[in-house]
Every structure is written in structure tokens, then in C-alpha cells.
Write an enzyme that holds these catalytic residues in place. Structure first.
Site, PDB file in Angstrom:
ATOM      1  N   CYS A  43       0.820  -1.209   0.000  1.00  0.00           N
ATOM      2  CA  CYS A  43       0.000   0.000   0.000  1.00  0.00           C
ATOM      3  C   CYS A  43       0.853   1.258   0.000  1.00  0.00           C
ATOM      4  CB  CYS A  43      -0.933   0.003   1.209  1.00  0.00           C
ATOM      5  SG  CYS A  43      -1.976   1.475   1.284  1.00  0.00           S
ATOM      6  N   CYS A  48      -1.486   1.709  -2.979  1.00  0.00           N
ATOM      7  CA  CYS A  48      -2.491   2.756  -2.784  1.00  0.00           C
ATOM      8  C   CYS A  48      -1.910   4.164  -2.758  1.00  0.00           C
ATOM      9  CB  CYS A  48      -3.239   2.535  -1.473  1.00  0.00           C
ATOM     10  SG  CYS A  48      -3.643   0.819  -1.103  1.00  0.00           S
ATOM     11  N   LYS A  51      -0.064   5.323  -6.037  1.00  0.00           N
ATOM     12  CA  LYS A  51      -1.083   5.331  -7.092  1.00  0.00           C
ATOM     13  C   LYS A  51      -1.971   6.553  -6.956  1.00  0.00           C
ATOM     14  CE  LYS A  51      -4.574   2.832  -6.470  1.00  0.00           C
ATOM     15  NZ  LYS A  51      -5.382   1.628  -6.161  1.00  0.00           N
ATOM     16  N   TYR A 178      -9.875  -2.994 -10.660  1.00  0.00           N
ATOM     17  CA  TYR A 178      -9.667  -1.599 -10.292  1.00  0.00           C
ATOM     18  C   TYR A 178      -8.238  -1.127 -10.562  1.00  0.00           C
ATOM     19  CZ  TYR A 178      -7.449  -3.023  -5.866  1.00  0.00           C
ATOM     20  OH  TYR A 178      -6.598  -3.547  -4.925  1.00  0.00           O
ATOM     21  N   GLU A 182      -7.707   2.020 -12.951  1.00  0.00           N
ATOM     22  CA  GLU A 182      -7.078   3.220 -12.398  1.00  0.00           C
ATOM     23  C   GLU A 182      -5.838   3.615 -13.181  1.00  0.00           C
ATOM     24  OE1 GLU A 182      -8.513   2.823  -7.732  1.00  0.00           O
ATOM     25  OE2 GLU A 182      -6.625   1.901  -8.372  1.00  0.00           O
ATOM     26  N   HIS A 437     -27.382  21.722   0.155  1.00  0.00           N
ATOM     27  CA  HIS A 437     -27.548  22.282  -1.189  1.00  0.00           C
ATOM     28  C   HIS A 437     -26.648  23.501  -1.379  1.00  0.00           C
ATOM     29  CE1 HIS A 437     -29.669  23.186  -4.905  1.00  0.00           C
ATOM     30  NE2 HIS A 437     -29.735  24.453  -4.503  1.00  0.00           N
ATOM     31  N   GLU A 442     -26.543  15.543  -2.449  1.00  0.00           N
ATOM     32  CA  GLU A 442     -27.919  15.715  -2.000  1.00  0.00           C
ATOM     33  C   GLU A 442     -28.881  14.797  -2.745  1.00  0.00           C
ATOM     34  OE1 GLU A 442     -30.010  19.461  -3.253  1.00  0.00           O
ATOM     35  OE2 GLU A 442     -28.028  19.949  -4.071  1.00  0.00           O
TER      36      GLU A 442
END
Length: 460
Positions: A43, A48, A51, A178, A182, A437, A442
Site C-alpha cells: 500500500c 495505494c 497510485k 480496479y 485506475e 444544497h 444531496e
């Protein structure tokens, strides 16, 4: 004299192993942690963290383009790959130092070298032997080497992608998970002509179908070429240094670089597991029970090496459960349900819980709430990329069993949504929550009517 040199020996200095070793040492246990490469593991060193840094770098192309719609005038742009790599390496070195320092501050012994079992209670590292009452295996996984592919030696994996001497002009990435997705977005964002080749019908298997199709369309709209239902059968290096790939479909493609991202395999080779009596599965994964205990009572395994869920936060959570079970007299099972996760593609995918397809197999009737819209941030920029938000609800209990987001900051949303889904909230809680908002998020609390229902696996 103590029967063993250590109370706990941890094999592997990645996120899970370091967490277990550091906290066990902080409890006053005699702990040794062995790492053969660099503390921090996949990682931190070549996963991770680097990356995500590359993802940030690759996003500036679109940021610069979008800025003009907001009144900014930008001068000449130039990207320097060596600068990115050097700055990334400096940050990784800093983080590696923190991992090692934190272990040592807690009182753990850090050991450089590959640990190999001599017997169930003894490991050897760099010619020195240690005995331990308990042993934790946290050696992670590595990219599938695809050794059966002729010309494999000319290709790279995600490991080498972080250290390329120069940025290629073109690249083919084989895989549809993934990591492949990615990196396809990363290289494309940095100006590389990018092709993604995947054997399946659609990228990102096991993700929700709307997310898969929506991301596929968005990537192709950006200029990423995606070839599904095909694989590379042979790679040959030409005289000019380019690579020629022969596809199963019969086509031949030429690229500057080819990256193989076709899954990861557990790091169990050469650990001496036979000497310890530890059982493994068909992929070499260490077999464990719900408490991460192997068939040998005092030996545990966590993280990617068990091939349960290959995610860093999962390994860390498994480490915490291990500590409760092994040292706090509080047996704690690992709960792998409703894990929030993200794909740092462009746009991002954030997801937690069941996909519509998986939920349809489990529940008799579903309510599906779906919204697709162009987010406000894209309007002045003239970008037509759309955000998709989706709630999967069990019609009988009204419990929200899956939430899926495709769009900017989807990963951040997934982290917070994960708390709600883990708590078992119903759609009524979403309906009674006031919206913030104007935000894209939302939409998650303003979808009052089902877009459609699914009964016995069929949309109605």
C-alpha cells in the site's frame, strides 16, 4: 527463562503487520516484525499511496481544461515525468521511515530480511533464528506474473509502473479490475495513448452494472480505448524497442509499453509453511477461520495473503481483531460485510453493500432509486460527463442494502455512506435527512420514488 524469545513474531511489515506489531508492543508484548523489502508494504510503497499521488497528477489535465470555462487563462503547459517520480519517491521514503519509527518507538524489534519457518514456533531471518509463542503472517500479495504468456518478460506490472525511466507514448493494459482501470486513467491523463484489454464482457466485474457501464462510457468519451472479450496471447519485442501484441481475436497491436494487471496472488512461496504445518488453498492463499487463525493454533494470517478481501483497510481491521483475540481474551470475528470501497478512476466509483445484481439473488423484491445528472462543476466547463447515484433497497424491510456512486469525490461519499449501511439504516432515514444544497451528494436523500423495481431477478 522464557520459553520463547518473543511473544509475537510478525512476518511482513505492511499495513496489517505493522498495526498488529505496533499495538502488541505497546501492550508490553515482546514483538519482532520482519520485512524483506520496505516497511509499509504494498500500500505505502507500490500500491495505494503512490497510485493516488499519480491519480492527482493525472487529473490536472482536465482541471486546466475546465479552468478556462471559469474565466482563467493559462499559459503553456508542460508535464515532467521524472519530477513526479522523484517527488513520489521522496514521499514514500518519508512514510516508510514513519512506519519503522513507530514500530521501534512502541518497543518492537524491526528485522530486515525474509522470514522462513524452521518449525511451528521458529523462524529464520538473515541467518538468525527467533522463537515465538505466537506468529502472525502478513506477507500480502504480488501481481500475477502471467508466466504462461510468451513474451511476458517484455511487460511490466503495477510494481514497475511506479519506476519507469520515461513515460511511454502508448500503453496497453491487460485487465479489467480496479488496478487496471485506475492505471488506464492515470496514463491517459498524463498524455499517454492508452488501450485497456479485458477478457470479460464489461470492466470491473462484481461492481454494480450501472457503475460499470457508466465508467466504461466515460472512459471512452475521454479517449481511452477499451477492448472487451479479448486477451493478449503473445508479446514480441521489435527492433525499434516497441512491443507487438497478438490478441486472441487475431489482431496485432503495437505499443511502447504493455502492463499486466490481471489480479494478485498471495505471497506464500518460500515461507516454509510446510515446516510449520500451515495449510494453503489452490491459489497459495493461507486458509484461516473467522478469527484469522490457521489450522495451527498459535499461527494467524491476515491481509492479502489470505485472499479474502484484498484491501488495505481490511488488513488493518483484521489486525485489530487478531489483537483482541490473541492478546485481550476477547475472541473477535472479522466482519467482511458491507465494506466501503472506491475505484480512483476518472470519474471515481464509490460503493458500499450489494450491487443490484447481487441483491436480486438474495432478496425477493428490490426498489431501485437511480439518478443520472451532469454535476454543477461541469456546467461552465462545458464537460458532459455525468454522475450516477443509485440506492438498492430491500422492498420488504426497506433496508438500504447497497449504495453506488459514479462521479467526482465518490470515494469520499462511500466512506461516510459506509457507516449508514453498516448500521442497517432504512430508506426512511435517507428520506428524512435534509439535503445539503447545492451538492451532488444531496441526490442521495432526494430520490423519493423508485426508478424501478426488481422482483425475482426481473425488472418490473
Amino acid at each position: 527463562m522464557a520459553e520463547f524469545d518473543l511473544d509475537l513474531f510478525v512476518i511482513g511489515g505492511g499495513s496489517g503487520g505493522v498495526r498488529a506489531g505496533r499495538l502488541a508492543a505497546a501492550m508490553g508484548k515482546r514483538v519482532g516484525v520482519a520485512e524483506e523489502y520496505r516497511f509499509g508494504g504494498t500500500c505505502v510503497v507500490r500500491g495505494c499511496v503512490p497510485k493516488k499521488l499519480f491519480v492527482y497528477a493525472s487529473q490536472f489535465t482536465e482541471h486546466f481544461e475546465d479552468a478556462t470555462g471559469y474565466g482563467w487563462r493559462l499559459g503553456e503547459r508542460h508535464f515532467d515525468w521524472p519530477t513526479l517520480v522523484a517527488n513520489k519517491d521522496r514521499e514514500i521514503a518519508r512514510l516508510e521511515g514513519l512506519y519503522r519509527t513507530n514500530l521501534e518507538k512502541a518497543g518492537a524489534l524491526t528485522i530486515e530480511g525474509r522470514a522462513v519457518f524452521v518449525d511451528p514456533h521458529t523462524v529464520e531471518v538473515a541467518g538468525k533464528r527467533f522463537t515465538a509463542e505466537k506468529i502472525l503472517i502478513a506477507t500480502g500479495a504480488r501481481p500475477n506474473p502471467h508466466e504462461a504468456l510468451p513474451g511476458r518478460e517484455h511487460c511490466i506490472t503495477s510494481n514497475e509502473a511506479f519506476h519507469l525511466a520515461e513515460l511511454p507514448r502508448s500503453i496497453a493494459i491487460e485487465g479489467g479490475g480496479y488496478i487496471a482501470v485506475e492505471f488506464a486513467n492515470i496514463f491517459h491523463g498524463l498524455g499517454v495513448e492508452t488501450t485497456l484489454i479485458y477478457r470479460g464482457k464489461e470492466i470491473l466485474s462484481r461492481f454494480d452494472g450501472d457503475m460499470r457501464r457508466g465508467l466504461h462510457e466515460a472512459m471512452e468519451a475521454k479517449g481511452i480505448r477499451i477492448i472487451c472479450q479479448d486477451i493478449i496471447q503473445r508479446v514480441e519485442k521489435r527492433a525499434d524497442g516497441t512491443l507487438e501484441a497478438t490478441l486472441k481475436s487475431g489482431g496485432m497491436e503495437t505499443y511502447d509499453q504493455i502492463m499486466l494487471a490481471i489480479g494478485r496472488v498471495p505471497n506464500t512461496n518460500g515461507l516454509g509453511l510446510d515446516a510449520a504445518g500451515v495449510e494453503t488453498g489452490v491459489r497459495g492463499e493461507i486458509l484461516v477461520d473467522e478469527y484469522s487463525r490457521t489450522n495451527v493454533g498459535h499461527i494467524w494470517a491476515i491481509g492479502d495473503v489470505t485472499d479474502r478481501v484484498q484491501l488495505t483497510p481490511v488488513a488493518i481491521h483484521e489486525a485489530m481483531c487478531f489483537l483482541e483475540t490473541a492478546f485481550k481474551d476477547n475472541p473477535t470475528k472479522v466482519d467482511h460485510a458491507d465494506i466501503a470501497t472506491a475505484v480512483f478512476s476518472q470519474p471515481e466509483v464509490g460503493t458500499v453493500g450489494l450491487s443490484e445484481e447481487a441483491a436480486a439473488e438474495r432478496f425477493e423484491e428490490l426498489e431501485i432509486y437511480r439518478a443520472s445528472f451532469r454535476p454543477m462543476r461541469h456546467t461552465l466547463a462545458g464537460r458532459h460527463e455525468r454522475t450516477i447515484m443509485k440506492l438498492v433497497v430491500d422492498a420488504a424491510s426497506r433496508r438500504v442494502v447497497g449504495v453506488h456512486v459514479l462521479g467526482p469525490d465518490a470515494g469520499e461519499m462511500a466512506q461516510l455512506l459506509g457507516i449508514s449501511i453498516k448500521a442497517g439504516v432504512t430508506k426512511d432515514f435517507f428520506d428524512s435527512t435534509m439535503a445539503v444544497h447545492p451538492t451532488a451528494a444531496e441526490e442521495l436523500v432526494t430520490m423519493y420514488q423508485p426508478t424501478y423495481r426488481v422482483r425475482n431477478g426481473e425488472r418490473i
